[in-house]
Design a protein around this motif. Sequence first.
Motif: not given
Length: 141
Positions: A13, A15, A60, A85, A136
Amino acid sequence: MKEIISSVGKLNHIAIAVPNIQIASDMWKKALGANVSTPQTLHDHGVKVVFVEAPNTKVELLEPLYENSPISKFLQKNPNGGMHHICYEVENIKSASKRLEAVGAKILGDGLPKIGAHGNPVIFLDPKDFSGTLIELEEVK
Ligand code: CO
């Protein structure tokens, strides 16, 4: 020398920190026709989150839960919100951590995995080591 078997997998993902998750969700729904999940509260990470599904990955949207949330400072610098991120999948977070340690890349916080938004162990890497981008890593089996 034994090779360390840990390399990044899929992009899981991207973010984006937002000042108001409701306003952001409505815009992504109405203007982009995106499928947006209902908000979840992640107390461990100090954020409220919605998932915007795309065929190959997800975005996200993160809103801080309280004043000293981990994303509060970022929003002070970026009051309209912004990319916070990116998250890559790894097969094994422990071997990924060892590899990072071996090259001197820093893991943020106490260096130990936490449980992330999808119930999997995650770590965050120091943006200084990655061209200013917070990365991440999420263990996805
Ligand atoms: Co994330």
